[in-house]
Design a protein around this motif. Sequence first.
Motif, PDB file in Angstrom:
ATOM      1  N   LEU A   1     -55.219  -6.179 -70.928  1.00 42.12           N
ATOM      2  CA  LEU A   1     -54.329  -5.151 -70.646  1.00 42.12           C
ATOM      3  C   LEU A   1     -54.190  -4.872 -69.151  1.00 42.12           C
ATOM      4  O   LEU A   1     -52.984  -4.851 -68.611  1.00 42.12           O
ATOM      5  CB  LEU A   1     -54.742  -3.698 -71.395  1.00 42.12           C
ATOM      6  N   LEU A   2     -55.032  -5.012 -68.494  1.00 38.57           N
ATOM      7  CA  LEU A   2     -55.185  -4.801 -67.096  1.00 38.57           C
ATOM      8  C   LEU A   2     -54.606  -5.862 -66.242  1.00 38.57           C
ATOM      9  O   LEU A   2     -53.714  -5.950 -65.375  1.00 38.57           O
ATOM     10  CB  LEU A   2     -56.531  -4.387 -66.297  1.00 38.57           C
ATOM     11  N   ASN A   3     -54.986  -7.186 -66.850  1.00 45.88           N
ATOM     12  CA  ASN A   3     -54.504  -8.403 -66.174  1.00 45.88           C
ATOM     13  C   ASN A   3     -53.067  -8.530 -66.306  1.00 45.88           C
ATOM     14  O   ASN A   3     -52.129  -8.958 -65.607  1.00 45.88           O
ATOM     15  CB  ASN A   3     -55.207  -9.542 -66.790  1.00 45.88           C
ATOM     16  N   ARG A   4     -52.333  -8.258 -67.605  1.00 44.90           N
ATOM     17  CA  ARG A   4     -51.137  -8.380 -68.062  1.00 44.90           C
ATOM     18  C   ARG A   4     -50.255  -7.413 -67.098  1.00 44.90           C
ATOM     19  O   ARG A   4     -49.279  -7.707 -66.494  1.00 44.90           O
ATOM     20  CB  ARG A   4     -51.037  -8.071 -69.372  1.00 44.90           C
ATOM     21  N   ALA A   5     -50.840  -6.155 -66.728  1.00 44.68           N
ATOM     22  CA  ALA A   5     -50.311  -5.184 -66.004  1.00 44.68           C
ATOM     23  C   ALA A   5     -49.904  -5.714 -64.574  1.00 44.68           C
ATOM     24  O   ALA A   5     -48.742  -5.602 -63.866  1.00 44.68           O
ATOM     25  CB  ALA A   5     -51.102  -3.832 -65.788  1.00 44.68           C
ATOM     26  N   LEU A   6     -50.942  -6.298 -63.959  1.00 45.67           N
ATOM     27  CA  LEU A   6     -50.878  -6.859 -62.624  1.00 45.67           C
ATOM     28  C   LEU A   6     -49.884  -8.103 -62.870  1.00 45.67           C
ATOM     29  O   LEU A   6     -49.098  -8.059 -61.863  1.00 45.67           O
ATOM     30  CB  LEU A   6     -52.459  -7.372 -61.915  1.00 45.67           C
ATOM     31  N   ASP A   7     -50.103  -8.873 -63.704  1.00 44.37           N
ATOM     32  CA  ASP A   7     -49.092 -10.093 -63.831  1.00 44.37           C
ATOM     33  C   ASP A   7     -47.627  -9.696 -64.005  1.00 44.37           C
ATOM     34  O   ASP A   7     -46.769 -10.637 -63.513  1.00 44.37           O
ATOM     35  CB  ASP A   7     -49.535 -11.128 -64.962  1.00 44.37           C
ATOM     36  N   SER A   8     -47.353  -8.589 -64.572  1.00 43.57           N
ATOM     37  CA  SER A   8     -46.087  -8.228 -64.731  1.00 43.57           C
ATOM     38  C   SER A   8     -45.345  -7.326 -63.519  1.00 43.57           C
ATOM     39  O   SER A   8     -44.508  -6.899 -63.846  1.00 43.57           O
ATOM     40  CB  SER A   8     -46.060  -7.409 -66.068  1.00 43.57           C
ATOM     41  N   GLY A   9     -46.278  -7.352 -62.493  1.00 46.97           N
ATOM     42  CA  GLY A   9     -45.699  -6.503 -61.383  1.00 46.97           C
ATOM     43  C   GLY A   9     -46.165  -5.217 -61.001  1.00 46.97           C
ATOM     44  O   GLY A   9     -45.627  -4.430 -59.999  1.00 46.97           O
ATOM     45  N   ILE A  10     -46.939  -4.647 -61.876  1.00 47.79           N
ATOM     46  CA  ILE A  10     -47.543  -3.367 -61.604  1.00 47.79           C
ATOM     47  C   ILE A  10     -48.527  -3.419 -60.368  1.00 47.79           C
ATOM     48  O   ILE A  10     -49.174  -4.395 -60.488  1.00 47.79           O
ATOM     49  CB  ILE A  10     -48.066  -2.795 -62.820  1.00 47.79           C
ATOM     50  N   ASN A  11     -48.386  -2.738 -59.234  1.00 47.37           N
ATOM     51  CA  ASN A  11     -49.278  -2.949 -58.267  1.00 47.37           C
ATOM     52  C   ASN A  11     -49.883  -1.584 -57.696  1.00 47.37           C
ATOM     53  O   ASN A  11     -50.551  -1.230 -56.565  1.00 47.37           O
ATOM     54  CB  ASN A  11     -48.714  -3.542 -57.076  1.00 47.37           C
ATOM     55  N   TYR A  12     -50.025  -0.723 -58.667  1.00 46.10           N
ATOM     56  CA  TYR A  12     -50.718   0.482 -58.484  1.00 46.10           C
ATOM     57  C   TYR A  12     -51.339   1.202 -59.788  1.00 46.10           C
ATOM     58  O   TYR A  12     -50.838   1.133 -60.657  1.00 46.10           O
ATOM     59  CB  TYR A  12     -49.464   1.812 -57.800  1.00 46.10           C
ATOM     60  N   ILE A  13     -52.608   1.343 -59.688  1.00 49.42           N
ATOM     61  CA  ILE A  13     -53.512   1.995 -60.766  1.00 49.42           C
ATOM     62  C   ILE A  13     -54.201   3.230 -60.362  1.00 49.42           C
ATOM     63  O   ILE A  13     -54.870   3.275 -59.215  1.00 49.42           O
ATOM     64  CB  ILE A  13     -54.611   0.924 -61.038  1.00 49.42           C
ATOM     65  N   ASP A  14     -54.179   4.154 -61.274  1.00 49.65           N
ATOM     66  CA  ASP A  14     -54.656   5.298 -60.888  1.00 49.65           C
ATOM     67  C   ASP A  14     -55.810   5.809 -61.993  1.00 49.65           C
ATOM     68  O   ASP A  14     -55.392   5.688 -62.989  1.00 49.65           O
ATOM     69  CB  ASP A  14     -53.454   6.594 -61.012  1.00 49.65           C
ATOM     70  N   THR A  15     -56.866   6.136 -61.458  1.00 50.56           N
ATOM     71  CA  THR A  15     -57.947   6.626 -62.317  1.00 50.56           C
ATOM     72  C   THR A  15     -58.494   7.731 -61.778  1.00 50.56           C
ATOM     73  O   THR A  15     -57.940   8.543 -60.666  1.00 50.56           O
ATOM     74  CB  THR A  15     -58.931   5.348 -62.516  1.00 50.56           C
ATOM     75  N   ALA A  16     -59.699   8.226 -62.167  1.00 47.22           N
ATOM     76  CA  ALA A  16     -60.266   9.306 -61.798  1.00 47.22           C
ATOM     77  C   ALA A  16     -61.903   9.526 -62.050  1.00 47.22           C
ATOM     78  O   ALA A  16     -62.218   8.896 -62.946  1.00 47.22           O
ATOM     79  CB  ALA A  16     -59.853  10.699 -62.198  1.00 47.22           C
ATOM     80  N   ASP A  17     -62.792   9.980 -61.196  1.00 44.83           N
ATOM     81  CA  ASP A  17     -64.119   9.792 -61.507  1.00 44.83           C
ATOM     82  C   ASP A  17     -64.301  10.629 -62.861  1.00 44.83           C
ATOM     83  O   ASP A  17     -65.318  10.120 -63.367  1.00 44.83           O
ATOM     84  CB  ASP A  17     -64.679  10.660 -60.151  1.00 44.83           C
ATOM     85  N   CYS A  18     -63.732  11.400 -63.308  1.00 45.61           N
ATOM     86  CA  CYS A  18     -63.997  12.085 -64.437  1.00 45.61           C
ATOM     87  C   CYS A  18     -63.324  11.509 -65.704  1.00 45.61           C
ATOM     88  O   CYS A  18     -63.707  11.991 -66.938  1.00 45.61           O
ATOM     89  CB  CYS A  18     -63.491  13.519 -64.593  1.00 45.61           C
ATOM     90  N   TYR A  19     -62.540  10.528 -65.613  1.00 41.93           N
ATOM     91  CA  TYR A  19     -62.005   9.735 -66.909  1.00 41.93           C
ATOM     92  C   TYR A  19     -63.102   8.677 -67.530  1.00 41.93           C
ATOM     93  O   TYR A  19     -62.921   7.652 -67.499  1.00 41.93           O
ATOM     94  CB  TYR A  19     -60.998   8.910 -66.432  1.00 41.93           C
ATOM     95  N   GLY A  20     -64.110   9.457 -68.029  1.00 34.25           N
ATOM     96  CA  GLY A  20     -64.983   8.524 -68.665  1.00 34.25           C
ATOM     97  C   GLY A  20     -65.557   7.176 -67.976  1.00 34.25           C
ATOM     98  O   GLY A  20     -65.834   7.396 -66.584  1.00 34.25           O
ATOM     99  N   ASP A  21     -65.525   6.266 -68.437  1.00 37.52           N
ATOM    100  CA  ASP A  21     -65.824   4.620 -67.967  1.00 37.52           C
ATOM    101  C   ASP A  21     -64.596   4.211 -67.231  1.00 37.52           C
ATOM    102  O   ASP A  21     -64.819   2.887 -67.164  1.00 37.52           O
ATOM    103  CB  ASP A  21     -66.741   3.842 -68.797  1.00 37.52           C
TER     104      ASP A  21
END
Length: 354
Positions: free
Chosen positions: A34-54
Amino acid sequence: MQKKNLGKTGWSVSIISFGAIKLPRISLKECEPLLNRALDSGINYIDTADCYGDSEEKIGQVLKKRRKEFYLSTKVDERDGPGVRAKLDRCLRRLQTEWIDLLFFHDVRGGEYERIFNTGGLEELLKAQKKGEITHLGISIHNNLTMMRQAVESGVFSVLMVAYSALDEDRLTADLLPLAASRGVGLVAMKPLAGGRLGNMPPRGWNKSLFQGESPAQIALRYVLSNPHITCAIPGMMALNELEENLRVGKTPRKLSAEEIKEFMAMAAEAGKGFCRNCGYCLPCPEGISIPDVFRYESYYRNYGLEGWAKEQYRVLTPDAQACSDCQTCLDRCPYGVSIPSNLKKAHNLLMGQ
Ligand code: SF4
Ligand code: SF4
């Protein structure tokens, strides 16, 4: 993938970016493609948070070798210096990175805005910025327009993250978003599908030919991105088919027609009946209950798989929903027909695990 400038960061960011709030609901093995495909497809920003589990750990494990290919943001809930520093260390460790492109003060509310400035949180992040551990500072605020304005005008934050979807009408768009844009504050739209409510609209009655064969989620994203001040939307994703559906929006930008907007907004209004938008119009409650916060934690529990975090947050909320005396004052103020007293009871039972 279309890209847009994110305020004074000067970054060119994919208009569909990756919201990692749902990663705790899938295995590490499922995160990899999922994450690799996102980058391969041109997504260049990922957002997370300390509180989003793992979520942070999974991003770190899967993408540590591709770290230079994307902008990464995470968020901390602390406001004081030592707390912020400890959380930042944990974020860097879990994300397996030496730097975080954008560090947000997460979900700032009540008197917390002042605490960022008075109890050392901001100072600590500015030190981290000098050391190169953070590139830019951001802030996420869910429902307090006055606070959003203060944050924009402070000049401290490069990015403001706002909950923005077709259910939000002109609450933000009238004033705040243009102001932020004019001050060079980048705008990231979280919850563009309103916790899945817009994406899950029943396909019955969905006018496929009017919407050019696209799904409700795709139209909802196009609607958000049609606001010229918004740089990108960060829909939460946990499956390849969701990713592909969202990617299409970023890869084939198009303007919605007036007819599409009219029909979509009518359907959205129907789907949004009784749904809390976190607007805060129902406040103040004479018993002091922070009504939008209660419903937001309920939504994190039900829609994002953050059961533990939602319960933790709710359990320190004072007073909690049990304080409701059923005076009904709030009902007239809510423009969206939320059955506040009865829904508060349900939320309380859910969040207290009863
Ligand atoms: S009905 Fe309950 S939540 Fe609404 S204003 Fe009265 S006490 Fe507050
Ligand atoms: S209950 Fe109604 S008025 Fe209160 S925050 Fe939710 S949508 Fe807004």
